[in-house]
Design a protein around this motif. Structure first.
Motif, PDB file in Angstrom:
ATOM      1  N   PRO A 129       0.855  -1.181   0.000  1.00  0.00           N
ATOM      2  CA  PRO A 129       0.000   0.000   0.000  1.00  0.00           C
ATOM      3  C   PRO A 129       0.897   1.239   0.000  1.00  0.00           C
ATOM      4  CG  PRO A 129      -0.570  -1.495   1.792  1.00  0.00           C
ATOM      5  CD  PRO A 129       0.735  -1.967   1.235  1.00  0.00           C
ATOM      6  N   THR A 130       0.338   2.397  -0.295  1.00  0.00           N
ATOM      7  CA  THR A 130       1.116   3.632  -0.304  1.00  0.00           C
ATOM      8  C   THR A 130       0.448   4.686   0.572  1.00  0.00           C
ATOM      9  OG1 THR A 130      -0.058   4.611  -2.184  1.00  0.00           O
ATOM     10  CG2 THR A 130       1.813   3.150  -2.690  1.00  0.00           C
ATOM     11  N   ALA A 152       9.490  -3.244   7.523  1.00  0.00           N
ATOM     12  CA  ALA A 152       8.944  -2.209   6.648  1.00  0.00           C
ATOM     13  C   ALA A 152       7.674  -1.666   7.280  1.00  0.00           C
ATOM     14  CB  ALA A 152       8.647  -2.764   5.253  1.00  0.00           C
ATOM     15  N   ALA A 153       7.315  -0.442   6.872  1.00  0.00           N
ATOM     16  CA  ALA A 153       6.067   0.167   7.311  1.00  0.00           C
ATOM     17  C   ALA A 153       5.580   1.099   6.216  1.00  0.00           C
ATOM     18  CB  ALA A 153       6.260   0.930   8.621  1.00  0.00           C
ATOM     19  N   VAL A 154       4.300   1.434   6.290  1.00  0.00           N
ATOM     20  CA  VAL A 154       3.713   2.416   5.380  1.00  0.00           C
ATOM     21  C   VAL A 154       3.018   3.465   6.228  1.00  0.00           C
ATOM     22  CG1 VAL A 154       2.237   2.801   3.369  1.00  0.00           C
ATOM     23  CG2 VAL A 154       3.299   0.554   3.710  1.00  0.00           C
ATOM     24  N   VAL A 178      11.170   4.708   0.101  1.00  0.00           N
ATOM     25  CA  VAL A 178      10.757   4.330  -1.248  1.00  0.00           C
ATOM     26  C   VAL A 178      10.073   5.524  -1.915  1.00  0.00           C
ATOM     27  CG1 VAL A 178       9.413   2.704  -2.631  1.00  0.00           C
ATOM     28  CG2 VAL A 178      10.523   1.940  -0.514  1.00  0.00           C
ATOM     29  N   ARG A 179      10.385   5.732  -3.187  1.00  0.00           N
ATOM     30  CA  ARG A 179       9.879   6.899  -3.910  1.00  0.00           C
ATOM     31  C   ARG A 179       9.148   6.473  -5.181  1.00  0.00           C
ATOM     32  NH1 ARG A 179      13.402  10.841  -1.282  1.00  0.00           N
ATOM     33  NH2 ARG A 179      14.934   9.594  -0.145  1.00  0.00           N
ATOM     34  N   VAL A 188       6.131   4.231   1.744  1.00  0.00           N
ATOM     35  CA  VAL A 188       6.730   2.951   2.116  1.00  0.00           C
ATOM     36  C   VAL A 188       8.133   3.211   2.660  1.00  0.00           C
ATOM     37  CG1 VAL A 188       7.438   0.658   1.322  1.00  0.00           C
ATOM     38  CG2 VAL A 188       5.411   1.752   0.327  1.00  0.00           C
ATOM     39  N   LEU A 189       8.389   2.717   3.848  1.00  0.00           N
ATOM     40  CA  LEU A 189       9.672   2.927   4.528  1.00  0.00           C
ATOM     41  C   LEU A 189      10.274   1.577   4.878  1.00  0.00           C
ATOM     42  CD1 LEU A 189       8.426   5.739   6.960  1.00  0.00           C
ATOM     43  CD2 LEU A 189       9.581   6.051   4.742  1.00  0.00           C
TER      44      LEU A 189
END
Length: 542
Positions: A129-130, A152-154, A178-179, A188-189
């Motif tokens: 997801p974003t 990871a996390a969003v 993330v880009r 997104v990290l």
């Protein structure tokens, strides 16, 4: 005068995990909560008196309580307070948005909306997801969801603003922002980017919330027959939380803490503390203690952040990440080794495992110690050379068989079939004499030991693909790796892990004998009761 039993079990099968006496007929517990005797019924029952509680197992099976030697106890409890986004309930991004909106409706005054355990690998297509998806939940407060891997996390746009993450923000060391195609952060990290500065978007849990979380985690574990567990990244400030939970009897499961060593090093500088300085004076070390120094060398397969010698199959320019520069990891390991710590380092990719083995070997050369008992957590992508080095260096391999059951299809997509089949070679490790123990990394996966044992014997992915049937292990090996081996791997085998006189009466009663239940009928096997120090803490058993 001969001690008298407070409780005697008989009438079923008793699996001791002691090679010299693997099966017994009866077990007696003394008034101090330790095992008085285990053996023949006629010999054990001599210790009974009129007030002794006699428990007829009625054909059930008793064995040592399960020991999950790598999980995250406080995070599990906190996760149970958040929105469950695991694949069983969130099968799409739309499901994630719906479930988070429902929580917002239930808690309209919540300062942030939190969810966990989503797995983008189960979505079609398999994409995270974003920020734009989470903006559909709300835009006036932060929304954050954590990946099932914990790597990871969003976050939504509001959270990105609070974190001060823009297109100009550089990636942190050991992490990725993330880009999108235009260079904008998409929410997104990965790795360190996913947990830095969390206090800007999530209010730190209060002490009472942390105690409640440990209470929830404790219940979760004893329901699954777990009597001992390792918290695999205990922050220094959390030690008092665990101690208070023990004192309040909110936490009954015995906890082996693994101190977050990078945090210790950042605050201690050139003179980090030895293990004994983390002893808490108000609680027994049998109930809670800090046992290992914990480090991370790389990330996870599912987030494409573990460090590989060859790139990910579906991302040919991506070799994964080192979470510390190699020279920094080497310095952290050397410092812990010199201070007498047993070190437990997370390493999943083959390049990361190679690095950790080299760091352990150098530390031992610089400061020789007799079998320091260092560990590699997860230790997944192995080859013959790495396995031989594990054996020569006497390094523990701490595995999580349930990963294969829950995440195996994502491994195939990320690595390709050949490398996915090389993951977690439990049978080869056993045959080669490498010390190994099993665990779950819960809440990454649900963490029921019976599921982990089954996964080690089956090695089936969620879609039913078998990842290298030659690496299946027997039920005997899997049971040992979830009971006795974790005690050895945490150096607590003097009082737990097997059933013998003098050890704590930490036991689990199962509905059937796992040695005799065929895999096709494994689901009928369940936890009937759990005892810690002779006290029944879960189940119905009269």
């Amino acid at each position: 005068m001969t001690s008298r039993a407070q409780t005697v079990f008989s009438g079923g099968t008793i699996l001791t995990m002691e090679p010299e006496n693997p099966v017994a007929e009866a077990l007696a517990i003394g008034p101090d909560g330790r095992i008085l005797a285990v053996g023949r019924e006629s010999e054990v029952k001599i210790l009974a008196r009129t007030t002794t509680r006699q428990i007829d197992l009625q054909g059930k099976t008793l064995l040592p309580g399960f020991f999950d030697c790598h999980m995250h106890i406080l995070p599990l409890g906190l996760a149970l307070m958040q929105v469950d986004l695991s694949p069983s309930v969130a099968k799409s991004v739309d499901d994630i948005v719906r479930l988070l909106r429902k929580r917002l409706e239930e808690q309209p005054d919540a300062p942030c909306i939190l969810g966990n355990r989503y797995d983008h690998n189960r979505f079609v297509p398999p994409v995270h997801p974003t920020r734009y998806d989470l903006d559909k939940v709300c835009t006036d407060r932060p929304v954050r969801i954590e990946h099932t891997s914990g790597h990871a996390a969003v976050v939504n746009s509001h959270a990105l603003k609070l974190l001060n993450i823009t297109r100009e923000t550089p990636d942190p060391i050991g992490g990725t922002i993330v880009r999108d195609a235009q260079g904008e952060p998409n929410g997104v990290l990965l790795e360190t980017a996913s947990w830095q500065n969390l206090d800007k978007i999530i209010p730190p849990p209060t002490r009472s919330q942390q105690i409640e979380a440990l209470k929830l985690a404790n219940r979760y574990l004893i329901e699954r027959g777990i009597t001992s567990a390792s918290d695999a990244n205990t922050l220094p400030e959390e030690i008092e939380v665990y101690a208070q939970a023990v004192r309040n009897k909110a936490l009954q499961v015995r906890v082996n803490g693994m101190i977050a060593w990078a945090d210790v090093m950042r605050s201690a500088g050139d003179n980090p503390p030895p293990p004994h300085e983390f002893h808490h004076p108000d609680v027994s070390g049998h109930q809670f203690h800090i046992g290992q120094a914990k480090l991370f060398s790389d990330g996870a397969i599912t987030t494409r952040t573990c460090r590989l010698s060859q790139p990910f199959q579906d991302m040919p320019d991506n070799y994964g990440l080192y979470l510390h520069p190699p020279e920094e990891l080497e310095a952290y390991i050397l410092a812990a080794h010199q201070k007498g710590w047993q070190i437990a380092t997370h390493a999943i990719g083959d390049a990361a495992i190679d690095l950790v083995l080299r760091c352990y070997a150098k530390a031992q050369r610089v400061h020789p110690r007799p079998r320091p008992g260092h560990r590699i957590e997860h230790c997944m992508l192995l080859n013959p050379d790495l396995i031989a080095r594990l054996r020569r260096q006497h390094i523990w391999a701490i595995g999580q068989p349930e990963f294969l059951m829950q995440l195996g299809d994502a491994y195939i997509a990320a690595l390709g079939a050949e490398r996915a089949n090389a993951l977690s070679p439990y049978a080869t490790l056993e045959a080669q004499g490498v010390a190994q123990a099993f665990s779950s990394d819960c809440p990454v996966v649900p963490g029921a030991p019976l599921d982990g044992i089954r996964a080690a014997m089956e090695r089936k992915t969620p879609s039913g693909v078998v990842l290298n049937e030659q690496e299946r292990v027997s039920v005997e090996v899997a049971l040992y790796a979830y009971t006795a081996s974790p005690a050895y791997a945490t150096r607590t085998d003097d009082d737990r892990g097997t059933l013998s006189a003098g050890k704590w009466a930490d036991i689990v009663v199962l509905s059937d004998n796992p040695m005799q239940v065929p895999l096709s009928e494994w689901e009928r096997l369940n936890v009937v009761a759990t005892f810690i120090q002779g006290e029944q803490v879960y189940g119905e058993l009269s």
